[in-house]
Design an enzyme around this catalytic site. Structure first.
Site, PDB file in Angstrom:
ATOM      1  N   GLY A   1       4.080 -10.317  15.309  1.00  0.00           N
ATOM      2  CA  GLY A   1       3.663 -10.585  13.920  1.00  0.00           C
ATOM      3  C   GLY A   1       2.869 -11.862  13.759  1.00  0.00           C
ATOM      4  O   GLY A   1       2.723 -12.356  12.642  1.00  0.00           O
TER       5      GLY A   1
ATOM      6  N   LYS B   1      -8.931 -22.332   8.342  1.00  0.00           N
ATOM      7  CA  LYS B   1      -7.925 -23.384   8.128  1.00  0.00           C
ATOM      8  C   LYS B   1      -8.580 -24.764   8.170  1.00  0.00           C
ATOM      9  O   LYS B   1      -8.261 -25.646   7.369  1.00  0.00           O
ATOM     10  CB  LYS B   1      -6.829 -23.265   9.197  1.00  0.00           C
ATOM     11  CG  LYS B   1      -6.009 -21.987   9.046  1.00  0.00           C
ATOM     12  CD  LYS B   1      -5.193 -21.690  10.291  1.00  0.00           C
ATOM     13  CE  LYS B   1      -4.316 -20.470  10.100  1.00  0.00           C
ATOM     14  NZ  LYS B   1      -3.710 -19.982  11.349  1.00  0.00           N
TER      15      LYS B   1
ATOM     16  N   GLU C   1       0.581 -23.742   0.919  1.00  0.00           N
ATOM     17  CA  GLU C   1       1.068 -24.459   2.110  1.00  0.00           C
ATOM     18  C   GLU C   1       1.024 -23.586   3.366  1.00  0.00           C
ATOM     19  O   GLU C   1       0.700 -24.053   4.460  1.00  0.00           O
ATOM     20  CB  GLU C   1       2.505 -24.940   1.877  1.00  0.00           C
ATOM     21  CG  GLU C   1       3.062 -25.829   2.966  1.00  0.00           C
ATOM     22  CD  GLU C   1       2.251 -27.102   3.136  1.00  0.00           C
ATOM     23  OE1 GLU C   1       2.312 -27.968   2.266  1.00  0.00           O
ATOM     24  OE2 GLU C   1       1.547 -27.231   4.157  1.00  0.00           O
TER      25      GLU C   1
ATOM     26  N   ARG D   1       0.816  -1.217   0.000  1.00  0.00           N
ATOM     27  CA  ARG D   1       0.000   0.000   0.000  1.00  0.00           C
ATOM     28  C   ARG D   1       0.848   1.263   0.000  1.00  0.00           C
ATOM     29  O   ARG D   1       0.575   2.218  -0.696  1.00  0.00           O
ATOM     30  CB  ARG D   1      -0.915   0.008   1.236  1.00  0.00           C
ATOM     31  CG  ARG D   1      -2.212  -0.723   1.042  1.00  0.00           C
ATOM     32  CD  ARG D   1      -3.070  -0.638   2.268  1.00  0.00           C
ATOM     33  NE  ARG D   1      -2.376  -1.177   3.433  1.00  0.00           N
ATOM     34  CZ  ARG D   1      -2.953  -1.964   4.337  1.00  0.00           C
ATOM     35  NH1 ARG D   1      -4.219  -2.276   4.240  1.00  0.00           N
ATOM     36  NH2 ARG D   1      -2.264  -2.423   5.365  1.00  0.00           N
TER      37      ARG D   1
END
Ligand code: NDP
Ligand code: HSE
Length: 437
Positions: free
Chosen positions: A189, A207, A131, A46
Site C-alpha cells: 500500500g 511534495k 499534513e 467507487r
C-alpha cells in the site's frame, strides 16, 4: 462537551480504511483530547459493495464525492481518493466553496491547484490541512507552517517517496530485482495508484513543490522542477556507489541560489556515513537549514495506511480543537495573495560532485581520451578507475567510473556529449549527482 465534529470521508482505500478504523477504535480517547467527539457521518468510494474489512453501514453512502461535498451533513470533508483533477479537485473545491474545512493527503492536487484552493479556503474562513501530503507521518507541514515561523530557510531536501526508498534499499541489501521490489511496495500500500508517479519522481516533485512554497514563501511551481526518477538505476550503480563509500537515494532538493530557487529531484549519491544514507525502506527524511534554528532533520514513516492516517487524524484533530471564527493559520504559511513569484535557477548552473559510469570498448587510448575531454571542460577528477578487470559483456567491453570534484552541471553535460562523439562508448552513460549533506 461541545457538539461532535462531523466528517465525511471520500476514498476508502489504503489510507481511508486505516483512518476509519482508528476513528472507530479511538473514539473515546479522541473525544477527550479534542474536547469533542469526532463522528464519521458520510463516506464515498467507487464501489459500494466491496468488503473493506470495516463496518460503514451506519454512515450515509455517496456514489459521487462531489455530491457528498455539496450535500452531506458534515463539518469536514476528508479527501483520500487521489489524482490532481477529476473528482478530487471538484469535490475539494465544492467543499471549500460551501465553507467546509478540508483535510487531504493529495499532493498531486495541491501541487497543481494548491494556491487557488488556499485562496478559496481563506475567502471562506475554512481550514485546508494537508499534513499527510508530504513525507507521510512526519509532521513537516506543521513544522514549516507554524513552528519555524520567523526563520529564513536556505535549503530543504530529503527522501520523500517511500516506494522509491523501499525499492533502492531492498535492491541493495537483498539483491532483489527492481520489478520485484516495486510489486512488494504496491502490495504493502505504499505506491500510488499509478506507480509511475513514484518511480519516475513525479510524486517527490509534487511534495517538493509544496515544501518549497512553505519554506520560501513562493508560489507553487511544480512544473519548474528538474526531474529524474530511479528507473535507470541498476544494481551495478548501487554496487559501484557502495565501493566508493556512497549509497543511492532519490532526493528532492530545493535551495536558494544567487539566480533564483533550484528545485530538483534525482537519484543522488550520499556518503554512506551520513544520517540520510541510513534512512532505509519506506522511511522518509526531511532536512532543512534555517537561520535562527540551524539544521533540522526529521525522520519517520513515509507511506502506508496507518502512518498516513496518523497525519490525517492530526489535521482533523486541529480542526476539532479550533474555535469558530478565530484567526486561522494560512494553509501555505502566509496568505495566498502574499506568496512571491517563483524564480527558477537553471539546472545547468547547479554545482556539485558527479559520478559517471561509462561502458566502453576495450582499446588503447580510451582512458586518456576520457581524461582529456574532462580536462577540456575544466572538470577536476577525484578518481577515474576501470571498475572491473573482467569484461561486462561478451564483446569484451569494460566499465570506467569517474568521480568529479565540485563542478558545474553544464561542464559535465558538455564533457559527456564530447565523449559520446568519440565512438568508443557502448550504451548510455550513467550520470549520478553527489550530495554532501
Ligand atoms: P487507494 O488507491 O488505496 O484508494 C483510493 C480510494 O479512492 C478508493 O477507495 C477508491 O474507491 C476511491 N476513489 C477513487 N476515485 C474515486 C472517485 N472518482 N469517486 C469516489 N471514490 C473514488 O489510495 P490510497 O489510500 O493509497 O491514497 C489516497 C490518497 O492519499 C492519495 O492522494 C495518495 O497520494 C495519498 N497518500 C497515500 C499514501 C499511502 O501510503 N498510500 C501516503 C500519503 C499520501 P474504490 O475503493 O471503490 O476503488
Ligand atoms: N506513494 C507515496 C510514497 C505515498 O511511496 O511515498 C506517500 O506519499
Amino acid at each position: 462537551m461541545a457538539d461532535a465534529l462531523k466528517i465525511g470521508i471520500a476514498g476508502l482505500g489504503t489510507v481511508g480504511v486505516a483512518l476509519v478504523r482508528i476513528l472507530q477504535n479511538r473514539a473515546n480517547q479522541l473525544a477527550v483530547t479534542c474536547g469533542r467527539p469526532i463522528t464519521i457521518t458520510a463516506v464515498s468510494a467507487r464501489t459500494r459493495d466491496r468488503d473493506r474489512g470495516i463496518d460503514i453501514s451506519t454512515y450515509s453512502w455517496f456514489d459521487d464525492p462531489v455530491t457528498m461535498a455539496k450535500d452531506a451533513d458534515i463539518d469536514v470533508f476528508v479527501e483520500l481518493m487521489g489524482g490532481e483533477g477529476g473528482s478530487a479537485h471538484a469535490s475539494v473545491e465544492a467543499a471549500l466553496a460551501r465553507g467546509l474545512h478540508v483535510v487531504t493527503a493529495n499532493k498531486a492536487l495541491l501541487a497543481r491547484h494548491g494556491v487557488a484552493l488556499a485562496r478559496l479556503a481563506e475567502e471562506q474562513g475554512a481550514l485546508l490541512n494537508f499534513e499527510a501530503a508530504v513525507a507521510g507521518g512526519i509532521p513537516v507541514i506543521k513544522a514549516l507552517r507554524e513552528s519555524l515561523t520567523g526563520n529564513n530557510i536556505s535549503r530543504i531536501y530529503g527522501i520523500m517517496n517511500g516506494t522509491c526508498n523501499y525499492i533502492l534499499t531492498r535492491m541493495e541489501k537483498e539483491g532483489l530485482s527492481f520489478e520485484a521490489c516495486l510489486a512488494e511496495a504496491q502490495r504493502l500500500g505504499y505506491a500510488e495508484a499509478e506507480p509511475a508517479f513514484d518511480i519516475e519522481g513525479n510524486d517527490t516533485a509534487h511534495k517538493l513543490a509544496i515544501l518549497t512554497t512553505l519554506a520560501f514563501g513562493t508560489e507553487i511551481a511544480a512544473d519548474e522542477i528538474y526531474l529524474e526518477g530511479i528507473t535507470n538505476i541498476t544494481i551495478e550503480d548501487i554496487n559501484a556507489a557502495a565501493d566508493l563509500g556512497y549509497r543511492i537515494k532519490l532526493l528532492g532538493v530545493a535551495q536558494k541560489t544567487e539566480t533564483g530557487i533550484e528545485q530538483r529531484v534525482h537519484p543522488t549519491m550520499v556518503p554512506r556515513d551520513s544520517v540520510i544514507a541510513q534512512v532505509d525502506g519506506v522511511t522518509n527524511a526531511v532536512a532543512l537549514e534555517a537561520d535562527i534554528l540551524g539544521e533540522l532533520l526529521m525522520v519517520g514513516p513515509g507511506a502506508g495506511g496507518d502512518a498516513t492516517a496518523s497525519a490525517v487524524l492530526g489535521d482533523i484533530a486541529d480542526i476539532a480543537k479550533s474555535q469558530p471564527g478565530a484567526q486561522t493559520v494560512p494553509s501555505l504559511g502566509r496568505p495566498a495573495a502574499l506568496l512571491s513569484p517563483y524564480k527558477r535557477a537553471e539546472m545547468r548552473s547547479h554545482e556539485g560532485g558527479y559520478f559517471i559510469r561509462l561502458t566502453v570498448e576495450d582499446r588503447t587510448g580510451v582512458f586518456a581520451s576520457i581524461a582529456t575531454r574532462m580536462a577540456e571542460n575544466r572538470i577536476s577528477l577525484e578518481s577515474i578507475v576501470q571498475h572491473s578487470k573482467e569484461p561486462v559483456n561478451s564483446a569484451g567491453d569494460k566499465t570506467i567510473i569517474l568521480v568529479t570534484h565540485a563542478t558545474m552541471e553544464e561542464s559535465v553535460r558538455q564533457a559527456v556529449a564530447a565523449i559520446q562523439k568519440e565512438g568508443y562508448l557502448r550504451g548510455e552513460p550513467q550520470v549520478i549527482r553527489i550530495e554532501r549533506p
